[in-house]
Motif scaffolding. Sequence first.
Motif, mmCIF file in Angstrom:
data_model
loop_
_atom_site.group_PDB
_atom_site.id
_atom_site.type_symbol
_atom_site.label_atom_id
_atom_site.label_comp_id
_atom_site.label_asym_id
_atom_site.label_seq_id
_atom_site.Cartn_x
_atom_site.Cartn_y
_atom_site.Cartn_z
ATOM 1 N N THR A 125 -5.497 56.745 -39.327
ATOM 2 C CA THR A 125 -6.944 57.219 -39.103
ATOM 3 C C THR A 125 -7.388 57.295 -37.602
ATOM 4 O O THR A 125 -6.988 56.254 -36.834
ATOM 5 C CB THR A 125 -7.975 56.370 -39.845
ATOM 6 O OG1 THR A 125 -7.665 56.223 -41.213
ATOM 7 C CG2 THR A 125 -9.317 56.935 -39.818
ATOM 8 N N ASN A 182 -10.072 59.176 -36.390
ATOM 9 C CA ASN A 182 -11.529 59.456 -36.074
ATOM 10 C C ASN A 182 -12.230 59.647 -37.633
ATOM 11 O O ASN A 182 -11.517 59.464 -38.563
ATOM 12 C CB ASN A 182 -11.913 60.479 -35.088
ATOM 13 C CG ASN A 182 -11.174 61.914 -35.480
ATOM 14 O OD1 ASN A 182 -11.466 62.210 -36.650
ATOM 15 N ND2 ASN A 182 -10.279 62.434 -34.639
ATOM 16 N N GLU A 183 -13.496 59.861 -37.497
ATOM 17 C CA GLU A 183 -14.166 60.156 -38.637
ATOM 18 C C GLU A 183 -14.454 61.479 -39.276
ATOM 19 O O GLU A 183 -15.342 61.721 -40.114
ATOM 20 C CB GLU A 183 -15.611 59.481 -38.477
ATOM 21 C CG GLU A 183 -15.724 58.000 -38.172
ATOM 22 C CD GLU A 183 -15.231 57.243 -39.449
ATOM 23 O OE1 GLU A 183 -15.339 57.503 -40.696
ATOM 24 O OE2 GLU A 183 -14.488 56.269 -39.076
ATOM 25 N N THR A 184 -13.702 62.420 -38.635
ATOM 26 C CA THR A 184 -13.600 63.594 -39.109
ATOM 27 C C THR A 184 -12.806 64.145 -40.312
ATOM 28 O O THR A 184 -11.998 63.170 -40.749
ATOM 29 C CB THR A 184 -13.289 64.727 -37.713
ATOM 30 O OG1 THR A 184 -11.785 64.616 -37.549
ATOM 31 C CG2 THR A 184 -14.035 64.356 -36.743
ATOM 32 N N TRP A 196 -7.254 62.366 -39.818
ATOM 33 C CA TRP A 196 -6.370 61.329 -40.446
ATOM 34 C C TRP A 196 -5.026 62.022 -41.127
ATOM 35 O O TRP A 196 -4.945 63.102 -41.128
ATOM 36 C CB TRP A 196 -6.957 60.743 -41.554
ATOM 37 C CG TRP A 196 -7.361 61.815 -42.738
ATOM 38 C CD1 TRP A 196 -8.255 62.518 -42.803
ATOM 39 C CD2 TRP A 196 -6.346 61.936 -43.703
ATOM 40 N NE1 TRP A 196 -8.008 63.305 -44.022
ATOM 41 C CE2 TRP A 196 -6.942 62.869 -44.642
ATOM 42 C CE3 TRP A 196 -5.237 61.512 -44.290
ATOM 43 C CZ2 TRP A 196 -6.225 63.373 -45.848
ATOM 44 C CZ3 TRP A 196 -4.817 61.770 -45.764
ATOM 45 C CH2 TRP A 196 -5.125 63.071 -46.001
#
Length: 661
Positions: free
Chosen positions: A550, A552-554, A558
């Motif tokens: 992972t 980042n959160e986009t 991932w």
Amino acid sequence: LRFIILPVMFRGKAMDLTVLLAILGFSSSSACSIIAVGKDASSSGFPMVSHTDDAGGASADIRLVRVPRKRWPKGSRRPLYKWNDGYPRVVSAALSPEYAADGDQEESTPLGYIPQVEETWAYWDTDYGVQNEWGLSMAESTSSAKTVGWPADQPGGYNRAGIEDLSKIAMERCKTARCAITTMGQIAVEQGFYSADSGDPGKPDFADSSEALVIADADPGDLWIFNVMTGKNNASAIWAAQRVPPDHVVAVANSFTIRKMNLTDIENFLHSPGVEDLALEMGWTQSQAGLDFLGAYGFLDGYVDRRMWRIFNLLSPEEGSRLDPNTLISDFNATRPLPSSLPAAKGSVTLRMVMDALRDHYEGTPYDLTQGMASGPFSNPNRGATAPKTVKGQWERAISLPRTAWSFINVARRGGRSILWFGYDAPHGTAYLPFYGGATEGAPESYHSHEGSMSKFSTKVAWWAFNLINQYQDLNFALINTDVRRKAAEFEEDAMRSMDQWEAEADGLSAAHAMALLTSRSNNFVRAKVDDWWNLAWSLFAKYGRYQITFNETETGWKSMQYPAWWIHSPDVGFTLSIPAQGMQFTEDTVQKLSHLAQVEEELSLLRRQNAMEMTRAVHTWSMALGVVTLGMSLLLGVMYKLGLSHGQKSFQVEALYHAH
């Protein structure tokens, strides 16, 4: 497997000991490795001596303790202790405030006493003395011998000096390696030497009954090998020491390594009185042949030799390449036997090379522990679990082990500026951080805290930061260890640059103020880096959790970890033998052999559109409905049997891809 019969000394008598060498290798599994470099071979011009403390199954006291310089009243006595493996290794406020009782701990009871000297030097301490304020530096490796002895507090024990106290007393009293050897040797003979790993009189452990040290000093910059064992009748001691040429590198891996001795050359050999006597009495040597200390008193195969070969290959490639990796140190008839040391080109061995050698798993050799089915899909070199007792065998014994409690490299520099590069837990997942031999105070609190131990987790204890990462990286060693090694190299390079700056700043100060400054700078650096290592641990949990990577959160931040092709296609793994939900497809060769069976082809087409359970049910229903087995189906079953389908002997190519949804 090979057996040898060895006559050994036990309870004052000669006895035949049948030794299964592979088993001896495992009984020595708690033992340690030494790598040392002479000052002329060293790129810095200073000798280096390093150690891995491979604790074995039992816990170890993980504190790095500072024993301060101290003056003693006339008539004082120095206690000799039976040191514990686990926490606390000793309780003795007189030895160091950091060894004082904590809570309900009681002061340790000595085995005996020797006269104390007027003043003792400051030093870094673990299970064994490490480095003192004058640069005297040591590393230890438990070895095997043909004698065995036990401490005086147990039945059959006559001895009071273990290598723990011997090494510490040398740190307290000596500035040079020669002084250390003669001091330890005299005490061992007078008080009797025992190894803490000698088992008990009912089951003596000859494979761990002796000790080896390599000792370096800052001035004159010598490097010595010291071998010591219990003497005749399970008492006193026999010891030998050999000076290493300054352009040599040394490898010690749980065996005596001193070979042919010139007993009249006191510049290069030291020894106990009557060092030959027991060997002559027992027939372990011949008087006209001279004394081969290893040949007369030591034994061990299989667990020793590959590490020595590897160390020589890494640090002295030209000379090391001439050695046979299958040579046993005890093979005295070998064309080129393993030596105690080898020459290396002048200034060729760097600190970084020694650090990397400590982290080694035979990468790139035929013995590479990161390769093959045992390493799993992600190149894990760790072999932590044990085999059933009924199964005989042995893994390659790497230099870096998952059970290493700590490791270090001592650089014996002059002027109080010797350096202890200390790293907690397995070398392949640690960062070596610097401590000055002449430090004016102890390490940061997390290095000697009572808040945690090997059996009690605490974020206030530095060891746990390194152990946590070493455990976690087994999830995917190839990926995670790459990140860990990169971060460790950053820390170590930062330390080397910072030390140059600190020492330049200290050069204009008095000796006392300079060392106080260097101690402060070092401790602040170590404290910050331990905090950073904890942060690295938490970041690795986030980055590599759930078998994902992972970023980042986009939506695209991932990706999945991927099994390597060689592993996923192995029949032993079984992935390509399974029937995925999306269906299956025979290999082209199989299809060609069955293409003339139209009815079968139609049935296979139907099976591709069903899941594994439905396919099985359909085959059963279809077969029952036919009532009889047609010639075509008989042919199909015959071909399928030959292909090994019914027994899982052949692999299928499957249409399904491994992914996380």
